[in-house]
Design a protein around this motif. Structure first.
Motif, PDB file in Angstrom:
ATOM      1  N   GLY A  61       0.777  -1.234   0.000  1.00 23.30           N
ATOM      2  CA  GLY A  61       0.000   0.000   0.000  1.00 23.30           C
ATOM      3  C   GLY A  61       0.801   1.273   0.000  1.00 23.30           C
ATOM      4  N   VAL A  62       2.077   1.245  -0.424  1.00 24.06           N
ATOM      5  CA  VAL A  62       2.930   2.430  -0.406  1.00 24.06           C
ATOM      6  C   VAL A  62       3.571   2.599  -1.776  1.00 24.06           C
ATOM      7  N   ILE A 152       1.887   6.582   8.904  1.00 30.00           N
ATOM      8  CA  ILE A 152       0.912   6.368   7.828  1.00 30.00           C
ATOM      9  C   ILE A 152       0.144   7.656   7.538  1.00 30.00           C
ATOM     10  N   GLY A 156       0.001   9.591   4.018  1.00 29.19           N
ATOM     11  CA  GLY A 156      -1.257   9.957   3.385  1.00 29.19           C
ATOM     12  C   GLY A 156      -1.308  11.428   3.022  1.00 29.19           C
ATOM     13  N   THR A 161       0.665   7.002  -0.344  1.00 24.55           N
ATOM     14  CA  THR A 161      -0.001   5.711  -0.201  1.00 24.55           C
ATOM     15  C   THR A 161      -0.827   5.433  -1.448  1.00 24.55           C
ATOM     16  N   MET A 169      -5.115   0.164   5.390  1.00 26.24           N
ATOM     17  CA  MET A 169      -4.243   0.942   6.264  1.00 26.24           C
ATOM     18  C   MET A 169      -3.998   0.209   7.587  1.00 26.24           C
TER      19      MET A 169
END
Length: 446
Positions: A61-62, A152, A156, A161, A169
């Motif tokens: 997710g990055v 995180i 964001g 992300t 997340m």
């Protein structure tokens, strides 16, 4: 903390260079001769290789390319990435690194000063240390969750992300937390079955693994006119290594005599209490880096805020608390100086040492046992600690000073990295020497 040196301490100190070199060579040559040491050595290599392999497993997710570009263009983020061993710039599953565990350890060291039960627990030998380690691991878990959640959020805000799904997340947060706990477990395996302190070896492996990238980043801007600046930087690095070796081995020997021996054998029973220049090596610097990273992360988090006041605060933090600013260097130096004093207070307690000396029938010549001994040791440590604290502070701000001298702003390997590397190498050497000494003693007994 309190340990004794033999009567030949001063003689060994005069010939220290020859003795250390011979011991180092003998340790390296005998490393593969002993089966136990050979097994520990290869086990250590295997765990470190596994750690470096896992450090390149990306977290889900990055946007990795955007994260790498962000870190390569920021001296502040590159400094933080040094202590994570490159796992933060790669944003692997070990992105949080060992930092939360170090923070939890520092918290318990501070609490042991004010909570008698924790202080007594630390004196209960192996059982007490195991309980403290268990408490430290439990406290590490919520620290990981807090740091991971904040990281995180920053990603964001920077649009780094690739998903906004809350479940994804949460999965990323759990992954980062599990990665840190895995690193702690690997460190404990190194401590139990490897060559020494596992946490120090993990940090060492991370910094050494980050060195090629740091040299490559520095070499990008080097042309024919900057060769002399790189030479100056290399000479400065050699000077730092020399100073680190000398200061880490520097002690102030306090002569100790035993009243239980006869006066005829008084000189033969002389021993020494060595007081080190700084008690805990690079730990004050790591804690100072953790504190200094908070304003920078907060500035990046508030940079995209729609509020004018919050945006202004973010600009102030980003301009005045960057590693290249003089205010950052001054504040960083002050924190390292303060934490060195704080750690010395935790690790070196003159009252307890005075009680131990009195109970063992020993004393410092010319100093009365009891409160007078405590006052003498306190006066001595107050004279020695500022020198060590100032040295660690200069080591910490060395990248800023080196960038001003050489005009190389993207070379992030500074005095702190060299301090950690040299300290771990010296610790490994001492561990090998002790293992070899135990083997020779057992062989002699048999």
């Amino acid at each position: 903390m309190l340990y004794w040196c033999s009567k030949g301490y001063q003689k060994t100190r005069r010939t220290g260079k020859i003795v250390r070199m011979s011991k180092l060579l003998s340790s390296l040559t005998n490393l593969f001769k002993l089966k136990d040491l050979r097994k520990r050595f290869f086990f250590t290599l295997g765990i470190l290789a596994l750690y470096r392999f896992i450090a390149h497993v990306p977290a889900p997710g990055v946007n990795l390319e955007a994260v790498k570009a962000l870190f390569s263009g920021s001296a502040f983020l590159s400094l933080i990435d040094i202590f994570s061993g490159g796992t933060l710039a790669n944003f692997s599953i070990l992105a949080l690194g060992i930092g939360p565990y170090i923070t939890a350890s520092i918290i318990f060291n501070l609490l042991s000063m004010s909570i008698p039960s924790l202080k007594e627990l630390g004196k209960e030998g192996e059982y007490g240390r195991e309980k403290l380690n268990q408490y430290t691991r439990l406290v590490t878990l919520p620290i990981c969750l807090l740091q991971g959640f904040f990281l995180i959020l920053v990603l964001g805000r920077q649009s780094l992300t690739t998903t906004t799904n809350p479940l994804a997340m949460a999965s990323l947060l759990i992954t980062l937390t599990a990665g840190t706990m895995l690193v702690i477990w690997l460190g404990e395996q190194l401590t139990q079955y490897g060559l020494g302190n596992g946490i120090s070896l993990i940090i060492f492996a991370g910094i050494v693994g980050r060195l090629p990238l740091s040299f490559a980043q520095a070499g990008v801007t080097v042309d024919g006119s900057q060769i002399s600046q790189m030479i100056v930087l290399g000479l400065l690095a050699l000077a730092v290594i020399y100073l680190v070796v000398k200061t880490s081995e520097a002690v102030r020997p306090v002569p100790i005599q035993s009243a239980r021996r006869s006066t005829k054998n008084l000189n033969q029973s002389a021993s020494y209490l060595p007081i080190r220049l700084y008690q805990d090596g690079f730990l004050p610097i790591i804690f100072a880096v953790s504190i200094m990273s908070l304003p920078g992360m907060l500035g990046r988090f508030l940079a995209s805020s729609p509020s004018a006041s919050l945006s202004g605060l973010a600009n102030f933090l980003n301009q005045n608390l960057s590693p290249t600013s003089s205010f950052y260097s001054l504040l960083y130096f002050g924190l390292v100086f303060m934490f060195t004093y704080l750690y010395t207070t935790v690790r070196f307690n003159p009252e307890e040492i005075s009680k131990d000396l009195r109970s063992s029938g020993s004393f410092i010549p010319g100093i009365r046992p009891g409160p007078s001994t405590s006052e003498y040791l306190l006066k001595l440590i107050n004279r020695i600690t500022p020198v060590g604290a100032a040295f660690l502070g200069l080591i910490a701000i060395l990248p800023s000073l080196a960038s001003k001298v050489t005009n190389i702003n993207n070379f992030t390997v500074g005095g702190t990295s060299l301090l950690i590397v040299v300290s771990v190498v010296l610790e490994l050497t001492r561990t090998l020497e002790s293992q070899l000494s135990m083997h020779d003693y057992d062989k002699f007994i048999k």
